[in-house]
Design a protein around this motif. Sequence first.
Motif, PDB file in Angstrom:
ATOM      1  N   GLU A   1      17.518 -60.306-109.419  1.00 33.29           N
ATOM      2  CA  GLU A   1      17.590 -59.663-108.107  1.00 33.29           C
ATOM      3  C   GLU A   1      16.418 -58.716-107.989  1.00 33.29           C
ATOM      4  OE1 GLU A   1      21.274 -58.253-106.665  1.00 33.29           O
ATOM      5  OE2 GLU A   1      22.356 -60.046-107.339  1.00 33.29           O
ATOM      6  N   PRO A   2      15.582 -58.925-106.973  1.00 33.73           N
ATOM      7  CA  PRO A   2      14.403 -58.072-106.835  1.00 33.73           C
ATOM      8  C   PRO A   2      14.775 -56.619-106.535  1.00 33.73           C
ATOM      9  CG  PRO A   2      14.484 -59.755-105.078  1.00 33.73           C
ATOM     10  CD  PRO A   2      15.676 -59.967-105.950  1.00 33.73           C
ATOM     11  N   ALA A   3      13.844 -55.745-106.802  1.00 36.81           N
ATOM     12  CA  ALA A   3      14.052 -54.317-106.516  1.00 36.81           C
ATOM     13  C   ALA A   3      14.198 -54.121-105.012  1.00 36.81           C
ATOM     14  CB  ALA A   3      12.870 -53.517-107.024  1.00 36.81           C
ATOM     15  N   THR A   4      15.007 -53.145-104.647  1.00 36.50           N
ATOM     16  CA  THR A   4      15.088 -52.780-103.234  1.00 36.50           C
ATOM     17  C   THR A   4      14.508 -51.393-103.010  1.00 36.50           C
ATOM     18  OG1 THR A   4      17.334 -51.948-103.531  1.00 36.50           O
ATOM     19  CG2 THR A   4      17.105 -54.232-102.797  1.00 36.50           C
ATOM     20  N   SER A   5      14.122 -50.740-104.100  1.00 33.93           N
ATOM     21  CA  SER A   5      13.421 -49.470-103.918  1.00 33.93           C
ATOM     22  C   SER A   5      12.335 -49.354-104.976  1.00 33.93           C
ATOM     23  CB  SER A   5      14.398 -48.294-103.959  1.00 33.93           C
ATOM     24  OG  SER A   5      14.445 -47.692-105.224  1.00 33.93           O
ATOM     25  N   ALA A   6      11.110 -49.107-104.508  1.00 38.76           N
ATOM     26  CA  ALA A   6       9.984 -48.973-105.433  1.00 38.76           C
ATOM     27  C   ALA A   6      10.227 -47.733-106.283  1.00 38.76           C
ATOM     28  CB  ALA A   6       8.696 -48.834-104.643  1.00 38.76           C
ATOM     29  N   GLY A   7       9.818 -47.780-107.518  1.00 38.85           N
ATOM     30  CA  GLY A   7       9.969 -46.601-108.355  1.00 38.85           C
ATOM     31  C   GLY A   7      11.240 -46.606-109.184  1.00 38.85           C
ATOM     32  N   SER A   8      12.187 -47.527-108.906  1.00 43.07           N
ATOM     33  CA  SER A   8      13.343 -47.645-109.805  1.00 43.07           C
ATOM     34  C   SER A   8      12.971 -48.612-110.922  1.00 43.07           C
ATOM     35  CB  SER A   8      14.557 -48.193-109.070  1.00 43.07           C
ATOM     36  OG  SER A   8      14.850 -47.400-107.948  1.00 43.07           O
ATOM     37  N   PRO A   9      13.285 -48.282-112.172  1.00 41.48           N
ATOM     38  CA  PRO A   9      12.883 -49.149-113.283  1.00 41.48           C
ATOM     39  C   PRO A   9      13.650 -50.464-113.286  1.00 41.48           C
ATOM     40  CG  PRO A   9      14.363 -47.436-114.063  1.00 41.48           C
ATOM     41  CD  PRO A   9      14.091 -47.140-112.619  1.00 41.48           C
TER      42      PRO A   9
ATOM     43  N   LEU B   1      16.914 -56.468-111.117  1.00 34.49           N
ATOM     44  CA  LEU B   1      17.874 -56.811-112.167  1.00 34.49           C
ATOM     45  C   LEU B   1      17.537 -58.181-112.743  1.00 34.49           C
ATOM     46  CD1 LEU B   1      21.161 -55.772-110.287  1.00 34.49           C
ATOM     47  CD2 LEU B   1      19.775 -54.367-111.854  1.00 34.49           C
ATOM     48  N   LEU B   2      17.379 -58.230-114.046  1.00 37.60           N
ATOM     49  CA  LEU B   2      17.091 -59.487-114.741  1.00 37.60           C
ATOM     50  C   LEU B   2      18.213 -59.700-115.747  1.00 37.60           C
ATOM     51  CD1 LEU B   2      15.056 -61.780-115.419  1.00 37.60           C
ATOM     52  CD2 LEU B   2      13.991 -60.195-117.049  1.00 37.60           C
ATOM     53  N   ALA B   3      18.974 -60.780-115.560  1.00 39.17           N
ATOM     54  CA  ALA B   3      20.196 -60.960-116.348  1.00 39.17           C
ATOM     55  C   ALA B   3      20.266 -62.363-116.941  1.00 39.17           C
ATOM     56  CB  ALA B   3      21.417 -60.683-115.478  1.00 39.17           C
ATOM     57  N   PRO B   4      19.854 -62.522-118.210  1.00 36.94           N
ATOM     58  CA  PRO B   4      19.961 -63.829-118.853  1.00 36.94           C
ATOM     59  C   PRO B   4      21.361 -64.076-119.412  1.00 36.94           C
ATOM     60  CG  PRO B   4      18.936 -62.276-120.359  1.00 36.94           C
ATOM     61  CD  PRO B   4      19.231 -61.515-119.079  1.00 36.94           C
ATOM     62  N   ARG B   5      21.678 -65.350-119.577  1.00 37.60           N
ATOM     63  CA  ARG B   5      22.917 -65.728-120.273  1.00 37.60           C
ATOM     64  C   ARG B   5      22.581 -66.038-121.723  1.00 37.60           C
ATOM     65  NH1 ARG B   5      26.240 -71.036-118.496  1.00 37.60           N
ATOM     66  NH2 ARG B   5      26.041 -69.975-116.478  1.00 37.60           N
ATOM     67  N   GLY B   6      23.345 -65.488-122.651  1.00 39.38           N
ATOM     68  CA  GLY B   6      23.134 -65.754-124.070  1.00 39.38           C
ATOM     69  C   GLY B   6      23.191 -67.246-124.355  1.00 39.38           C
ATOM     70  N   ARG B   7      22.322 -67.716-125.264  1.00 39.43           N
ATOM     71  CA  ARG B   7      22.192 -69.162-125.487  1.00 39.43           C
ATOM     72  C   ARG B   7      23.016 -69.687-126.657  1.00 39.43           C
ATOM     73  NH1 ARG B   7      16.324 -70.852-126.025  1.00 39.43           N
ATOM     74  NH2 ARG B   7      17.114 -72.851-125.368  1.00 39.43           N
ATOM     75  N   VAL B   8      23.682 -68.783-127.364  1.00 42.98           N
ATOM     76  CA  VAL B   8      24.525 -69.213-128.482  1.00 42.98           C
ATOM     77  C   VAL B   8      25.959 -69.338-127.971  1.00 42.98           C
ATOM     78  CG1 VAL B   8      25.524 -68.428-130.678  1.00 42.98           C
ATOM     79  CG2 VAL B   8      23.072 -68.146-130.227  1.00 42.98           C
ATOM     80  N   LEU B   9      26.643 -70.413-128.365  1.00 49.55           N
ATOM     81  CA  LEU B   9      28.038 -70.558-127.958  1.00 49.55           C
ATOM     82  C   LEU B   9      28.951 -70.389-129.168  1.00 49.55           C
ATOM     83  CD1 LEU B   9      28.029 -73.587-125.470  1.00 49.55           C
ATOM     84  CD2 LEU B   9      28.187 -71.139-124.950  1.00 49.55           C
ATOM     85  N   GLU B  10      29.969 -69.540-129.010  1.00 53.45           N
ATOM     86  CA  GLU B  10      30.991 -69.383-130.041  1.00 53.45           C
ATOM     87  C   GLU B  10      32.301 -69.815-129.395  1.00 53.45           C
ATOM     88  OE1 GLU B  10      31.289 -65.724-132.799  1.00 53.45           O
ATOM     89  OE2 GLU B  10      32.904 -65.441-131.353  1.00 53.45           O
ATOM     90  N   HIS B  11      32.801 -70.970-129.814  1.00 53.82           N
ATOM     91  CA  HIS B  11      33.985 -71.546-129.154  1.00 53.82           C
ATOM     92  C   HIS B  11      33.826 -71.519-127.644  1.00 53.82           C
ATOM     93  CE1 HIS B  11      35.682 -71.388-133.108  1.00 53.82           C
ATOM     94  NE2 HIS B  11      35.597 -70.071-133.140  1.00 53.82           N
ATOM     95  N   GLY B  12      32.637 -71.902-127.176  1.00 49.52           N
ATOM     96  CA  GLY B  12      32.394 -71.971-125.741  1.00 49.52           C
ATOM     97  C   GLY B  12      32.004 -70.654-125.094  1.00 49.52           C
ATOM     98  N   MET B  13      32.031 -69.563-125.883  1.00 50.74           N
ATOM     99  CA  MET B  13      31.712 -68.258-125.296  1.00 50.74           C
ATOM    100  C   MET B  13      30.249 -67.901-125.551  1.00 50.74           C
ATOM    101  SD  MET B  13      35.067 -65.967-126.150  1.00 50.74           S
ATOM    102  CE  MET B  13      34.932 -66.174-127.924  1.00 50.74           C
TER     103      MET B  13
END
Length: 202
Positions: free
Chosen positions: A9-17, A45-57
């Motif tokens: 999700e791109p920033a909506t306010s400049a200056g926020s990390p 916001l940059l939000a990846p999904r973990g690539r390891v599965l433990e019993h599907g999780m």
Amino acid sequence: ETAFIHRFEPATSAGSPPLLLLHGTGGDENDLLGLGKLISPGSALLAPRGRVLEHGMPRFFRRLAEGVFDEDDVRRRARELGDFVAEARQRYGLAAPIAVGFSNGANIAAALLLQRPEALSGAILLRAMVPLSDPPNADIAGKPVLLLSGQGDPIVPASNSARLAALLSQAGASVTHRVLPAGHQLSQADVTLARDWIGNVD
Ligand code: MLT
């Protein structure tokens, strides 16, 4: 390209990390978007999904048992996540993000900080543990880290989070460690403290 399913999700306010959101075991790329918006409205916001599965999780690295990590996998997955962050920064035009990790996501954030310090400008580690028993000699001088632990956390012993705080401080990070009246789950205090901390980071 390092293929992580992710949300951006791109920033909506400049200056926020920008924030790198790292979910806990069984979570996904959607889990922490709401938390990210609460603690730093306007941030990309940059939000990846973990690539390891433990019993599907989904997770960010393999473990042998609860609290017992496959450390070769931790190292490998932290490098992989570092590559993803570098690629995403180019693609989306982002400054180095502040990681916001919960549980398994906090543990990989700590490993990333130690192994690829340039990937992050700082980190909020929620219920984190020491990720590597023999961590690399990282120089994370001046990087701000907020470590929030739960006093009654059945997964993370107090001695372990204290060790993590010491390890990060010795590597040069500027660590704030607070132990909250909570368990492994997040509480309202986590949100408030994280929001106040991020507002004062620069
Ligand atoms: C881990 O495996 O990273 C920790 O045990 C936290 C968890 O995901 O439960």
